[in-house]
Design a protein around this motif. Structure first.
Motif, PDB file in Angstrom:
ATOM      1  N   VAL A   1       0.836  -1.203   0.000  1.00 44.92           N
ATOM      2  CA  VAL A   1       0.000   0.000   0.000  1.00 44.92           C
ATOM      3  C   VAL A   1       0.874   1.257   0.000  1.00 44.92           C
ATOM      4  O   VAL A   1       0.599   2.218  -0.728  1.00 44.92           O
ATOM      5  CB  VAL A   1      -0.956  -0.002   1.210  1.00 44.92           C
ATOM      6  CG1 VAL A   1      -1.754   1.299   1.273  1.00 44.92           C
ATOM      7  CG2 VAL A   1      -1.904  -1.195   1.140  1.00 44.92           C
ATOM      8  N   ASP A   2       1.930   1.247   0.799  1.00 44.54           N
ATOM      9  CA  ASP A   2       2.872   2.371   0.791  1.00 44.54           C
ATOM     10  C   ASP A   2       3.440   2.578  -0.612  1.00 44.54           C
ATOM     11  O   ASP A   2       3.558   3.717  -1.082  1.00 44.54           O
ATOM     12  CB  ASP A   2       4.034   2.102   1.756  1.00 44.54           C
ATOM     13  CG  ASP A   2       3.601   2.056   3.205  1.00 44.54           C
ATOM     14  OD1 ASP A   2       2.603   2.707   3.553  1.00 44.54           O
ATOM     15  OD2 ASP A   2       4.272   1.364   3.990  1.00 44.54           O
ATOM     16  N   ALA A   3       3.806   1.485  -1.262  1.00 56.34           N
ATOM     17  CA  ALA A   3       4.399   1.571  -2.604  1.00 56.34           C
ATOM     18  C   ALA A   3       3.421   2.179  -3.596  1.00 56.34           C
ATOM     19  O   ALA A   3       3.807   2.989  -4.440  1.00 56.34           O
ATOM     20  CB  ALA A   3       4.851   0.185  -3.073  1.00 56.34           C
ATOM     21  N   ARG A   4       2.143   1.804  -3.497  1.00 52.97           N
ATOM     22  CA  ARG A   4       1.137   2.379  -4.399  1.00 52.97           C
ATOM     23  C   ARG A   4       1.008   3.885  -4.183  1.00 52.97           C
ATOM     24  O   ARG A   4       0.897   4.655  -5.142  1.00 52.97           O
ATOM     25  CB  ARG A   4      -0.215   1.698  -4.167  1.00 52.97           C
ATOM     26  CG  ARG A   4      -0.293   0.247  -4.639  1.00 52.97           C
ATOM     27  CD  ARG A   4      -1.647  -0.345  -4.304  1.00 52.97           C
ATOM     28  NE  ARG A   4      -2.709   0.422  -4.937  1.00 52.97           N
ATOM     29  CZ  ARG A   4      -3.937   0.569  -4.414  1.00 52.97           C
ATOM     30  NH1 ARG A   4      -4.220   0.039  -3.235  1.00 52.97           N
ATOM     31  NH2 ARG A   4      -4.845   1.263  -5.064  1.00 52.97           N
ATOM     32  N   ILE A   5       1.037   4.301  -2.918  1.00 48.12           N
ATOM     33  CA  ILE A   5       0.941   5.733  -2.615  1.00 48.12           C
ATOM     34  C   ILE A   5       2.148   6.476  -3.179  1.00 48.12           C
ATOM     35  O   ILE A   5       2.020   7.547  -3.784  1.00 48.12           O
ATOM     36  CB  ILE A   5       0.833   5.947  -1.094  1.00 48.12           C
ATOM     37  CG1 ILE A   5      -0.481   5.362  -0.566  1.00 48.12           C
ATOM     38  CG2 ILE A   5       0.932   7.426  -0.746  1.00 48.12           C
ATOM     39  CD1 ILE A   5      -0.598   5.367   0.950  1.00 48.12           C
ATOM     40  N   LEU A   6       3.334   5.907  -3.001  1.00 48.93           N
ATOM     41  CA  LEU A   6       4.551   6.559  -3.473  1.00 48.93           C
ATOM     42  C   LEU A   6       4.595   6.636  -4.997  1.00 48.93           C
ATOM     43  O   LEU A   6       5.055   7.632  -5.566  1.00 48.93           O
ATOM     44  CB  LEU A   6       5.775   5.816  -2.947  1.00 48.93           C
ATOM     45  CG  LEU A   6       5.980   5.898  -1.423  1.00 48.93           C
ATOM     46  CD1 LEU A   6       7.126   4.993  -0.996  1.00 48.93           C
ATOM     47  CD2 LEU A   6       6.238   7.335  -1.000  1.00 48.93           C
ATOM     48  N   LEU A   7       4.112   5.607  -5.674  1.00 54.73           N
ATOM     49  CA  LEU A   7       4.078   5.630  -7.141  1.00 54.73           C
ATOM     50  C   LEU A   7       3.113   6.706  -7.638  1.00 54.73           C
ATOM     51  O   LEU A   7       3.408   7.413  -8.611  1.00 54.73           O
ATOM     52  CB  LEU A   7       3.668   4.265  -7.681  1.00 54.73           C
ATOM     53  CG  LEU A   7       4.733   3.176  -7.630  1.00 54.73           C
ATOM     54  CD1 LEU A   7       4.134   1.816  -7.953  1.00 54.73           C
ATOM     55  CD2 LEU A   7       5.877   3.488  -8.593  1.00 54.73           C
ATOM     56  N   ALA A   8       1.965   6.833  -6.982  1.00 55.11           N
ATOM     57  CA  ALA A   8       1.006   7.867  -7.369  1.00 55.11           C
ATOM     58  C   ALA A   8       1.577   9.258  -7.108  1.00 55.11           C
ATOM     59  O   ALA A   8       1.387  10.185  -7.903  1.00 55.11           O
ATOM     60  CB  ALA A   8      -0.302   7.678  -6.606  1.00 55.11           C
ATOM     61  N   LEU A   9       2.295   9.410  -6.010  1.00 57.98           N
ATOM     62  CA  LEU A   9       2.917  10.689  -5.688  1.00 57.98           C
ATOM     63  C   LEU A   9       4.068  10.983  -6.642  1.00 57.98           C
ATOM     64  O   LEU A   9       4.328  12.142  -6.979  1.00 57.98           O
ATOM     65  CB  LEU A   9       3.410  10.667  -4.243  1.00 57.98           C
ATOM     66  CG  LEU A   9       3.745  12.004  -3.580  1.00 57.98           C
ATOM     67  CD1 LEU A   9       2.532  12.909  -3.594  1.00 57.98           C
ATOM     68  CD2 LEU A   9       4.214  11.784  -2.160  1.00 57.98           C
ATOM     69  N   ASP A  10       4.756   9.946  -7.084  1.00 58.58           N
ATOM     70  CA  ASP A  10       5.833  10.109  -8.056  1.00 58.58           C
ATOM     71  C   ASP A  10       5.282  10.605  -9.386  1.00 58.58           C
ATOM     72  O   ASP A  10       5.891  11.431 -10.058  1.00 58.58           O
ATOM     73  CB  ASP A  10       6.551   8.771  -8.242  1.00 58.58           C
ATOM     74  CG  ASP A  10       7.887   8.920  -8.961  1.00 58.58           C
ATOM     75  OD1 ASP A  10       8.619   9.881  -8.649  1.00 58.58           O
ATOM     76  OD2 ASP A  10       8.203   8.099  -9.836  1.00 58.58           O
ATOM     77  N   ALA A  11       4.097  10.094  -9.766  1.00 59.31           N
ATOM     78  CA  ALA A  11       3.475  10.519 -11.024  1.00 59.31           C
ATOM     79  C   ALA A  11       2.929  11.935 -10.933  1.00 59.31           C
ATOM     80  O   ALA A  11       2.895  12.665 -11.931  1.00 59.31           O
ATOM     81  CB  ALA A  11       2.358   9.542 -11.402  1.00 59.31           C
TER      82      ALA A  11
END
Length: 205
Positions: A7-17
């Motif tokens: 879940v953390d990884a999904r949040i970070l990927l969305a924030l990266d985009a």
């Protein structure tokens, strides 16, 4: 220290985009509660998993387009004071302890080769530095990025993009899809005596 989960990884990927996305926007995009996104981002920052924003700055934008990797051999009798002296040079943006012939690897930025020569001389003037070897980077083919690792960390669904309401419906658990299929194909059966519209469905687990 708690590791980054899927879940953390999904949040970070969305924030990266979208680095400017608000907590509400991230929550809507990922199908998560706003408090979940907010608390996880705060925990990532407090644990040190998220580094300071200055790491995102391109040194070329500050007038330092030249990148060099300098290996340094130091006298072990000096040790920590030598490393502290090296880090007082602003152009040394990263310093790593390594194995091999040298002791340290310094990532150095400079305005041009003349400036790099000046910086190298400063490094050699630091007490305890015995010798150096400089490699100039001609082209950066792949800047530092952990995005592929985050994508792997989220599992196979990560490459499908952000979660939307429609996507969430398509990604329902397989058991739920089996229920829908069986209901669609089931023949009406009056098992309760309530009329022809009632039928039974068996669930796969």
């Amino acid at each position: 220290m708690r590791n980054v989960d899927a879940v953390d990884a999904r949040i970070l990927l969305a924030l990266d985009a979208d680095p400017q996305a608000t907590t509400v926007a991230l929550a809507d995009r990922l199908g998560l509660a706003r408090n979940t996104v907010q608390s996880r981002l705060r925990r990532l920052e407090e644990s040190g998993h998220l580094k300071e924003p200055s790491r995102r700055v391109d040194p070329a934008a500050l007038g330092y387009p030249l990148l060099a990797l300098i290996t340094l051999s130091i006298s072990q009798r000096v040790g920590e004071p030598t490393r502290e002296g090296i880090l007082r040079i602003p152009e040394v943006v990263e310093l790593l302890v390594t194995t091999g012939d040298a002791d340290l690897l310094a990532r150095v930025v400079a305005r041009d080769t003349t400036d790099l020569h000046r910086i190298t001389n400063h490094l050699l003037e630091v007490p305890g530095v015995v010798r150096s070897n400089t490699t100039i980077v001609l082209m950066e083919l792949q800047p530092l990025s952990v995005r592929p690792l985050l994508q792997r960390h989220t599992g196979p669904d990560a490459r499908r993009g952000p979660v939307t309401p429609e996507g969430a419906a398509r990604a329902a658990p397989s058991g739920a899809r089996n229920v829908t299929t069986r209901q669609a194909n089931a023949q009406p059966a009056d098992t309760t005596g309530s009329g022809p519209g009632t039928h039974s469905v068996s669930l796969d687990t």
